[in-house]
Design an enzyme around this catalytic site. Sequence first.
Site, mmCIF file in Angstrom:
data_model
loop_
_atom_site.group_PDB
_atom_site.id
_atom_site.type_symbol
_atom_site.label_atom_id
_atom_site.label_comp_id
_atom_site.label_asym_id
_atom_site.label_seq_id
_atom_site.Cartn_x
_atom_site.Cartn_y
_atom_site.Cartn_z
ATOM 1 C CG ASP A 15 -1.805 1.163 1.346
ATOM 2 O OD1 ASP A 15 -1.618 2.155 0.608
ATOM 3 O OD2 ASP A 15 -2.735 1.093 2.181
ATOM 4 C CB ILE A 16 1.576 3.797 -2.591
ATOM 5 C CG1 ILE A 16 2.830 4.577 -2.975
ATOM 6 C CG2 ILE A 16 0.327 4.655 -2.652
ATOM 7 C CD1 ILE A 16 2.909 4.939 -4.438
ATOM 8 N N GLY A 37 -9.313 4.729 -5.805
ATOM 9 C CA GLY A 37 -7.976 4.155 -6.006
ATOM 10 C C GLY A 37 -6.910 4.768 -5.117
ATOM 11 C CB VAL A 38 -3.360 5.690 -5.853
ATOM 12 C CG1 VAL A 38 -2.192 6.241 -5.067
ATOM 13 C CG2 VAL A 38 -2.947 4.383 -6.475
ATOM 14 C CG ASP A 39 -6.896 11.107 -6.128
ATOM 15 O OD1 ASP A 39 -6.223 11.745 -5.303
ATOM 16 O OD2 ASP A 39 -7.645 11.640 -6.967
ATOM 17 C CB SER A 128 -2.775 5.338 -16.601
ATOM 18 O OG SER A 128 -2.902 6.730 -16.764
ATOM 19 N N GLY A 130 -5.424 1.530 -13.266
ATOM 20 C CA GLY A 130 -6.639 1.165 -12.535
ATOM 21 C C GLY A 130 -7.856 1.686 -13.276
#
Length: 188
Positions: A15-16, A37-39, A128, A130
Amino acid sequence: MREYYQGRLIATVGDITEMSVDAIVNAANASLLGGGGVDGAIHHRGGPAIMRECREIRRHSFPKGLPIGRACITRGGKLDARYVIHTVGPVWKDGKQHEDALLEACYRNSLDLAAGHAANSVAIPAISTGAYGFPRERAARVAFGAIGEFLYRNTVPRTVFCVFYSIEDYEIFVAEADAILQAVSEQE
Ligand code: AR6
C-alpha cells in the site's frame, strides 16, 4: 522485491500510503479534488491538509484543472512522506491517442518535481492502470523506460520505489522489465 538500475529502482508490493519516503506520487485526476484508487487512499490517510493545498493549486495555477501528463506538489499531511506529487495519467482509449507519451510525461514530470524538492526517495504507483484502464504490460514498459531514463540523467532522486497493489501487477512489471534488459543485453 526486485532491484534494477544499480538498486535505484526497487519494485515492490504494498500500500503506497504506508511508504516512508520523501515523496509519494498520486495518480490523480485533472480536478485534483480526489477520487478512488490511490488518490482516495492518499487523501484518506494523509488528511484534509493535502486537499486544502490542492484547492489552492487549482485556484492559482490550474483553474481549468491539471493537464494530463503534468504534475504538481503538495506537502504530505499525515503521511510518512514530506511531499505528495500529484499527476494525471492518460485514460486508455486505443493506444493511438498519445497514451504512451502522456504516461511517460507523468513519470518524467513527477520525478523532475521530486528532484527540484531534493526528494531522494520517491514511491510511485502504476499510474493509469486502474480506473484509467491502461494495459498493465504496456504501462510497465513505459514506466520502466521513463524511470530508467530519468535516473540515468539525474542523481536525485537516489531511489524510486515502484509500488504495486497486487502480486500479479508486480509480476507483470518484473517480467516486462526483465524482458527489456534481456533485449538490451542481446544488442550489446
Ligand atoms: N497503493 C498502491 N497502489 C494502489 C493503491 C494503493 N493504496 N490503490 C490502488 N492502487 P488508480 P488511475 C493501484 O485507479 O488508473 C482515481 O479515482 C491500482 O491497483 O488509483 O491512474 C483518480 O481520482 C492500480 O494498479 O489510478 C482518477 O480519477 C494503480 O494503483 C483515477 O482514479 C492505479 O489505479 C485515476 O486512475
